[in-house]
Design a protein around this motif. Sequence first.
Motif, mmCIF file in Angstrom:
data_model
loop_
_atom_site.group_PDB
_atom_site.id
_atom_site.type_symbol
_atom_site.label_atom_id
_atom_site.label_comp_id
_atom_site.label_asym_id
_atom_site.label_seq_id
_atom_site.Cartn_x
_atom_site.Cartn_y
_atom_site.Cartn_z
ATOM 1 N N LEU A 37 42.494 2.762 -7.197
ATOM 2 C CA LEU A 37 42.097 3.209 -5.651
ATOM 3 C C LEU A 37 41.315 2.310 -4.640
ATOM 4 C CD1 LEU A 37 41.531 7.292 -5.827
ATOM 5 C CD2 LEU A 37 43.209 5.973 -4.553
ATOM 6 N N ARG A 38 40.144 1.617 -5.695
ATOM 7 C CA ARG A 38 39.177 0.842 -5.238
ATOM 8 C C ARG A 38 40.141 -0.796 -4.776
ATOM 9 N NH1 ARG A 38 35.900 -3.139 -6.333
ATOM 10 N NH2 ARG A 38 34.483 -3.665 -4.808
ATOM 11 N N SER A 39 40.811 -0.738 -5.674
ATOM 12 C CA SER A 39 41.961 -2.042 -5.338
ATOM 13 C C SER A 39 42.884 -1.641 -3.604
ATOM 14 C CB SER A 39 42.422 -2.236 -6.664
ATOM 15 O OG SER A 39 42.145 -2.668 -7.305
ATOM 16 N N LEU A 40 43.525 -0.459 -4.015
ATOM 17 C CA LEU A 40 44.866 -0.413 -2.555
ATOM 18 C C LEU A 40 44.198 0.335 -1.249
ATOM 19 C CD1 LEU A 40 46.585 2.787 -4.843
ATOM 20 C CD2 LEU A 40 46.829 0.612 -4.020
ATOM 21 N N THR A 41 42.521 0.613 -1.775
ATOM 22 C CA THR A 41 42.246 0.157 -0.044
ATOM 23 C C THR A 41 41.611 -0.724 0.447
ATOM 24 O OG1 THR A 41 39.845 1.328 -1.247
ATOM 25 C CG2 THR A 41 41.438 2.797 -0.550
ATOM 26 N N SER A 43 38.837 -1.749 -0.275
ATOM 27 C CA SER A 43 36.929 -2.439 -0.490
ATOM 28 C C SER A 43 36.666 -2.827 -1.709
ATOM 29 C CB SER A 43 36.703 -0.642 -1.079
ATOM 30 O OG SER A 43 35.503 -0.369 -1.044
ATOM 31 N N LYS A 44 35.416 -4.201 -0.559
ATOM 32 C CA LYS A 44 33.996 -4.723 -1.569
ATOM 33 C C LYS A 44 33.300 -3.991 -1.414
ATOM 34 C CE LYS A 44 37.306 -7.604 -0.427
ATOM 35 N NZ LYS A 44 38.899 -7.538 -1.436
ATOM 36 N N GLU A 45 33.387 -2.391 -1.743
ATOM 37 C CA GLU A 45 31.743 -1.315 -1.605
ATOM 38 C C GLU A 45 31.350 -0.374 -3.363
ATOM 39 O OE1 GLU A 45 28.534 -0.842 -0.091
ATOM 40 O OE2 GLU A 45 29.924 -3.080 1.286
ATOM 41 N N PRO A 46 30.771 -0.503 -3.665
ATOM 42 C CA PRO A 46 30.510 -0.202 -5.706
ATOM 43 C C PRO A 46 30.798 0.900 -4.664
ATOM 44 C CG PRO A 46 28.576 -0.785 -4.138
ATOM 45 C CD PRO A 46 29.424 -1.330 -3.537
ATOM 46 N N TYR A 47 31.174 2.156 -5.769
ATOM 47 C CA TYR A 47 31.295 3.957 -5.164
ATOM 48 C C TYR A 47 29.838 3.833 -4.944
ATOM 49 C CZ TYR A 47 36.396 4.175 -6.468
ATOM 50 O OH TYR A 47 37.698 3.931 -6.105
ATOM 51 N N VAL A 89 32.891 11.221 -5.220
ATOM 52 C CA VAL A 89 32.937 9.739 -5.013
ATOM 53 C C VAL A 89 33.580 9.443 -3.154
ATOM 54 C CG1 VAL A 89 33.306 8.516 -7.034
ATOM 55 C CG2 VAL A 89 34.870 8.741 -5.876
ATOM 56 N N ARG A 90 32.836 8.618 -2.916
ATOM 57 C CA ARG A 90 32.873 7.968 -1.341
ATOM 58 C C ARG A 90 32.759 6.797 -1.698
ATOM 59 N NH1 ARG A 90 28.566 10.616 0.565
ATOM 60 N NH2 ARG A 90 26.480 9.185 0.699
ATOM 61 N N LEU A 91 33.471 5.203 -0.604
ATOM 62 C CA LEU A 91 33.229 4.291 -0.644
ATOM 63 C C LEU A 91 32.815 3.825 0.500
ATOM 64 C CD1 LEU A 91 36.883 2.581 -2.557
ATOM 65 C CD2 LEU A 91 34.558 2.093 -2.960
ATOM 66 N N ASN A 92 31.961 2.980 1.184
ATOM 67 C CA ASN A 92 31.348 3.269 2.511
ATOM 68 C C ASN A 92 32.102 2.346 3.251
ATOM 69 O OD1 ASN A 92 29.018 5.507 2.168
ATOM 70 N ND2 ASN A 92 27.565 3.143 1.725
ATOM 71 N N ASP A 93 32.390 1.392 2.645
ATOM 72 C CA ASP A 93 33.739 0.759 3.436
ATOM 73 C C ASP A 93 35.458 1.110 3.914
ATOM 74 O OD1 ASP A 93 34.246 0.167 0.963
ATOM 75 O OD2 ASP A 93 34.180 -2.076 1.508
ATOM 76 N N TYR A 114 36.162 17.105 0.914
ATOM 77 C CA TYR A 114 34.614 17.071 1.594
ATOM 78 C C TYR A 114 34.094 16.426 2.561
ATOM 79 C CZ TYR A 114 35.650 20.141 -2.744
ATOM 80 O OH TYR A 114 35.841 20.499 -3.834
ATOM 81 N N ALA A 115 35.118 16.837 3.619
ATOM 82 C CA ALA A 115 34.911 15.658 4.990
ATOM 83 C C ALA A 115 32.718 16.498 5.573
ATOM 84 C CB ALA A 115 35.144 16.221 6.319
ATOM 85 N N ASP A 116 32.425 17.478 5.277
ATOM 86 C CA ASP A 116 30.864 18.028 5.646
ATOM 87 C C ASP A 116 30.359 17.302 4.176
ATOM 88 O OD1 ASP A 116 31.968 19.181 8.193
ATOM 89 O OD2 ASP A 116 32.192 21.621 6.906
ATOM 90 N N SER A 117 30.387 17.512 3.926
ATOM 91 C CA SER A 117 29.934 16.120 2.322
ATOM 92 C C SER A 117 29.580 15.405 2.568
ATOM 93 C CB SER A 117 29.581 17.204 1.400
ATOM 94 O OG SER A 117 29.377 18.525 1.114
ATOM 95 N N ALA A 118 31.046 14.395 3.061
ATOM 96 C CA ALA A 118 30.814 13.262 2.787
ATOM 97 C C ALA A 118 31.791 12.503 1.607
ATOM 98 C CB ALA A 118 29.841 12.539 3.445
ATOM 99 N N PHE A 119 32.802 12.909 0.515
ATOM 100 C CA PHE A 119 32.615 13.116 -0.102
ATOM 101 C C PHE A 119 34.246 13.509 -0.860
ATOM 102 C CE2 PHE A 119 30.116 16.891 -2.328
ATOM 103 C CZ PHE A 119 31.527 17.288 -2.722
#
Length: 133
Positions: A37-41, A43-47, A89-93, A114-119
């Motif tokens: 998932l990190r590769s597909l998106t 992302s350069k940020e840590p989880y 989890v979430r990725l900030n970028d 979980y949009a309200d909880s941001a994950f």
Amino acid sequence: GRYVWDALTAINQHLRDFRSLEVHPIDVRLLDILFTLRSLTGSKEPYRIISAFRSPETNQMLSDQSAATNGSTQVAKKSLHMEGKAMDVRLNDVSLTGFRDAALALQGGGVGYYADSAFVHVDIGPVRTWQGT
């Protein structure tokens, strides 16, 4: 091309239940999905890890809190978190919806949004999806 067992041991320690300090193996299939998932998106940020392994006691406490707050619990009684097979989890970028959509496209297991909880919840159980708060 192979797992580094010392690194997996460190991951298990890092992702322990921070309330009880209980350590449990994190399923490598979950780690593989998160890596993909990190590769597909791109992302350069840590989880940012909201929740990984949970002891049964922690899971029950979270279930009780959820029920008190929401009128009913949003925490599964047989949560895959208790087996080291789920993470919130979430990725900030990466937008939360973008991350959710990438996880859904993988068809690797359950995806909770979980949009309200941001994950986003990702697990290696049956393929399914749901929306929480």
